[in-house]
Design a protein around this motif. Structure first.
Motif, PDB file in Angstrom:
ATOM      1  N   LYS A 178       0.827  -1.209   0.000  1.00  0.00           N
ATOM      2  CA  LYS A 178       0.000   0.000   0.000  1.00  0.00           C
ATOM      3  C   LYS A 178       0.861   1.259   0.000  1.00  0.00           C
ATOM      4  N   SER A 179       1.914   1.255   0.807  1.00  0.00           N
ATOM      5  CA  SER A 179       2.747   2.470   0.894  1.00  0.00           C
ATOM      6  C   SER A 179       3.629   2.645  -0.351  1.00  0.00           C
ATOM      7  N   ASN A 180       4.152   1.570  -0.909  1.00  0.00           N
ATOM      8  CA  ASN A 180       5.079   1.690  -2.031  1.00  0.00           C
ATOM      9  C   ASN A 180       4.399   1.733  -3.393  1.00  0.00           C
ATOM     10  N   VAL A 181       3.237   1.132  -3.526  1.00  0.00           N
ATOM     11  CA  VAL A 181       2.611   1.039  -4.844  1.00  0.00           C
ATOM     12  C   VAL A 181       1.277   1.773  -4.896  1.00  0.00           C
ATOM     13  N   LEU A 182       0.358   1.388  -4.036  1.00  0.00           N
ATOM     14  CA  LEU A 182      -0.998   1.915  -4.149  1.00  0.00           C
ATOM     15  C   LEU A 182      -1.093   3.403  -3.825  1.00  0.00           C
ATOM     16  N   ASN A 183      -0.304   3.883  -2.864  1.00  0.00           N
ATOM     17  CA  ASN A 183      -0.356   5.307  -2.528  1.00  0.00           C
ATOM     18  C   ASN A 183       0.291   6.176  -3.593  1.00  0.00           C
TER      19      ASN A 183
END
Length: 192
Positions: A178-183
């Motif tokens: 979530k922090s590295n890709v989705l955000n």
């Protein structure tokens, strides 16, 4: 109450799966193994095999009715007793009728989500069945349903700890994703 007891509930099938009566569970597993071996490994044709089993059962029932008082204290159920509302055979047919009615209601299409999930499950079973025979699938399901609850009850703490560790690791990986890709994916702004 353990998780296995909550999932299986109470009754004869639950007792069979958790091996409360080891003789009955063992006999069930041995009979299922023999049937699977005869039909799959020995390639016995199904219809003649079924007819032979039915003939044998009818012969045994006939002998039990005619000569059972010599060997057994209890006679088998009469057809009139089977037709009663509280008979086990009537209960079995009522369950089968309920399952068929449920399938009819799903196919009728009132609840589209249930209908689509049923279609998905049937497609998955169809794909798996194209590689593995139905009898083998049923046998694997029976062996799993008779072994997994017992193994879980025996090693419950170890399995629960393992599942907890896997769940924590999964949550960490999802946070990283979530922090590295989705955000980093740009989102459209909400217009009010």
């Amino acid at each position: 109450m353990s998780l296995v007891n909550q999932m299986l509930g109470e009754g004869a099938v639950a007792d069979l799966c958790v091996w409360k009566n080891k003789i009955t569970s063992g006999i069930t597993l041995v009979i299922a193994t023999l049937i699977w071996f005869l039909l799959e490994i020995m390639e016995t044709p199904f219809v003649p095999f079924l007819c032979s089993i039915l003939l044998l059962l009818m012969l045994l029932l006939f002998l039990w009715v005619k000569f059972g008082q010599l060997f057994f204290t209890r006679r088998p159920l009469t057809p009139e007793e089977i037709k009663q509302e509280d008979s086990p055979v009537r209960a079995l047919f009522t369950k089968i009728e309920g399952i068929l009615l449920m399938l009819y209601e799903i196919a009728y299409g009132e609840d589209i989500k249930t209908f689509l999930s049923a279609i998905l499950y049937v497609a998955i079973v169809d794909t798996v069945a194209s590689y593995i025979n139905l009898l083998t699938i049923l046998y694997i399901c029976l062996v799993c349903s008779m072994s997994i609850p017992v193994l879980y009850l025996q090693f419950q703490e170890v399995i629960d700890n393992f599942i907890r560790e896997v769940s924590e690791e999964k949550n960490k990986l999802l946070e990283v994703l979530k922090s590295n890709v989705l955000n980093k994916i740009p989102r459209a702004t909400k217009e009010e």
